[in-house]
Design a protein around this motif. Structure first.
Motif, PDB file in Angstrom:
ATOM      1  N   VAL A 265     130.430 -76.227 -62.401  1.00 20.58           N
ATOM      2  CA  VAL A 265     131.260 -75.017 -62.353  1.00 20.58           C
ATOM      3  C   VAL A 265     131.537 -74.556 -60.924  1.00 20.58           C
ATOM      4  CG1 VAL A 265     131.430 -72.605 -63.097  1.00 20.58           C
ATOM      5  CG2 VAL A 265     130.367 -74.300 -64.602  1.00 20.58           C
ATOM      6  N   LEU A 266     130.498 -74.562 -60.071  1.00 20.27           N
ATOM      7  CA  LEU A 266     130.635 -74.010 -58.723  1.00 20.27           C
ATOM      8  C   LEU A 266     130.795 -75.084 -57.656  1.00 20.27           C
ATOM      9  CD1 LEU A 266     127.847 -71.243 -58.911  1.00 20.27           C
ATOM     10  CD2 LEU A 266     130.307 -70.989 -59.338  1.00 20.27           C
ATOM     11  N   ASP A 267     130.760 -76.348 -58.059  1.00 21.77           N
ATOM     12  CA  ASP A 267     130.895 -77.467 -57.120  1.00 21.77           C
ATOM     13  C   ASP A 267     129.761 -77.491 -56.097  1.00 21.77           C
ATOM     14  OD1 ASP A 267     132.207 -79.795 -56.376  1.00 21.77           O
ATOM     15  OD2 ASP A 267     133.389 -78.792 -54.815  1.00 21.77           O
ATOM     16  N   GLU A 268     128.585 -76.996 -56.486  1.00 22.86           N
ATOM     17  CA  GLU A 268     127.413 -77.074 -55.622  1.00 22.86           C
ATOM     18  C   GLU A 268     126.796 -78.470 -55.752  1.00 22.86           C
ATOM     19  OE1 GLU A 268     124.431 -74.122 -56.093  1.00 22.86           O
ATOM     20  OE2 GLU A 268     125.779 -72.428 -55.768  1.00 22.86           O
ATOM     21  N   THR A 269     126.402 -79.036 -54.633  1.00 22.99           N
ATOM     22  CA  THR A 269     125.762 -80.346 -54.649  1.00 22.99           C
ATOM     23  C   THR A 269     124.440 -80.276 -53.898  1.00 22.99           C
ATOM     24  OG1 THR A 269     126.967 -81.005 -52.648  1.00 22.99           O
ATOM     25  CG2 THR A 269     127.942 -81.585 -54.778  1.00 22.99           C
ATOM     26  N   LEU A 270     123.536 -81.197 -54.225  1.00 22.63           N
ATOM     27  CA  LEU A 270     122.245 -81.295 -53.563  1.00 22.63           C
ATOM     28  C   LEU A 270     122.118 -82.656 -52.910  1.00 22.63           C
ATOM     29  CD1 LEU A 270     119.892 -79.783 -56.322  1.00 22.63           C
ATOM     30  CD2 LEU A 270     120.812 -78.616 -54.312  1.00 22.63           C
TER      31      LEU A 270
END
Length: 305
Positions: A265-270
């Protein structure tokens, strides 16, 4: 009479609760990207208070609160809703990521046990201490040496304070003493938390601090209806069926679910190292919460949403 345990948790409500709880770390950042944090929380609490009270009236639930209990419920609500969410939403506004926020709050049940040992003299097991240490180590791996990706030191510090207030508020539930109706208790806690947030919003953010009205509307309604009310109902069902200890053990599942939702949803990546840190933290918290005794009054479950 047999003691409720984790094996009695109904699968569908348990899965639904983890998804609902984790989605709060997605809808929160989405809301503060569309409007200012204090105003978002004020609107959320107003809607949630009306819904909780309306549902309690519809179901004809008894309040089970005298004047003293009412005051204690209200004060604990200010800590667990006003302070805890207020700080976390400010951290969101400063750039704190959804996964890291979820990790902070997942550590809260174990931190609560540590604080209970320090402040109240309660016994704590070596596994709980070890789990907390491993959980913190995992969070540090996720943070890494550069805090810029997490919103900076201020955002991280405020997120840690939010975790601390959640633990203190959870301990405060024991101070309430009586067992007021969950819906009426939530209605009171949402109602007393709304005015301070609205006042802070009006004085520091302006009367209408909205940059994206449709997104703000959807996010606030989702927060109030799904995260606050549906989440509360699911949690109460799980506590009833499996006990507070079993329900609390589900919170360690939130960070990995949040990480997937944040990616979608937020395009956060690790990074690979952050993924390792996430696994380490989840293992530590999971081990600590799953070896805990079942609390007698459900006081170690953060009954907030």
């Amino acid at each position: 009479m047999t003691r409720p345990d984790a094996t009695r948790l109904p699968l569908v409500p348990a899965v639904a609760f983890v998804l609902v709880w984790s989605s709060g770390y997605i809808s929160g950042p989405a809301a503060v990207h569309a409007a200012a944090p204090f105003s978002v929380l004020g609107w959320r609490f107003v809607i949630a208070a009306v819904l909780a009270a309306g549902l309690a009236l519809l179901l004809r639930r008894p309040t089970r609160m005298d004047r003293g209990t009412l005051g204690r419920v209200a004060l604990v609500g200010l800590v667990m809703n006003g302070l805890m969410f207020g700080m976390m939403y400010v951290a969101f506004d400063l750039g704190l990521g959804a996964t890291l926020a979820s990790l902070f709050h997942a550590l809260s049940p174990v931190l609560t046990a540590v604080l209970a040992s320090v402040l109240l003299g309660e016994r704590i097991s070596a596994v709980q201490v070890g789990g907390f240490v491993v959980g913190v180590a995992g969070v540090l791996l996720v943070l890494g040496s550069d805090l810029g990706h997490a919103g900076g030191p201020v955002a991280v510090g405020i997120g840690c304070l939010s975790m601390l207030t959640l633990s203190l508020g959870t301990l405060g539930q024991r101070w309430i003493g009586a067992r007021p109706d969950l819906l009426w208790s939530a209605a009171v806690q949402f109602a007393v938390s709304a005015p301070p947030m609205l006042l802070l919003g009006w004085t520091t953010e302006g009367f209408w601090p909205v940059t994206d009205a449709p997104r703000a509307l959807v996010s606030v309604l989702f927060l109030a209806i799904v995260n606050s009310i549906i989440g509360l109902v699911l949690l109460s069902l799980l506590v009833l069926r499996g006990g507070s200890g079993a329900a609390a053990s589900l919170f360690f599942l939130s960070p990995p679910v949040t990480a997937v939702l944040a990616w979608l949803v937020l395009d956060e990546t690790l990074t690979p190292l952050q993924l390792v840190g996430l696994v380490v933290a989840v293992v530590g918290v999971g081990a600590a919460t799953r070896t805990r005794r079942v609390p007698p009054r459900g006081e170690d479950v953060p009954l907030t949403g």
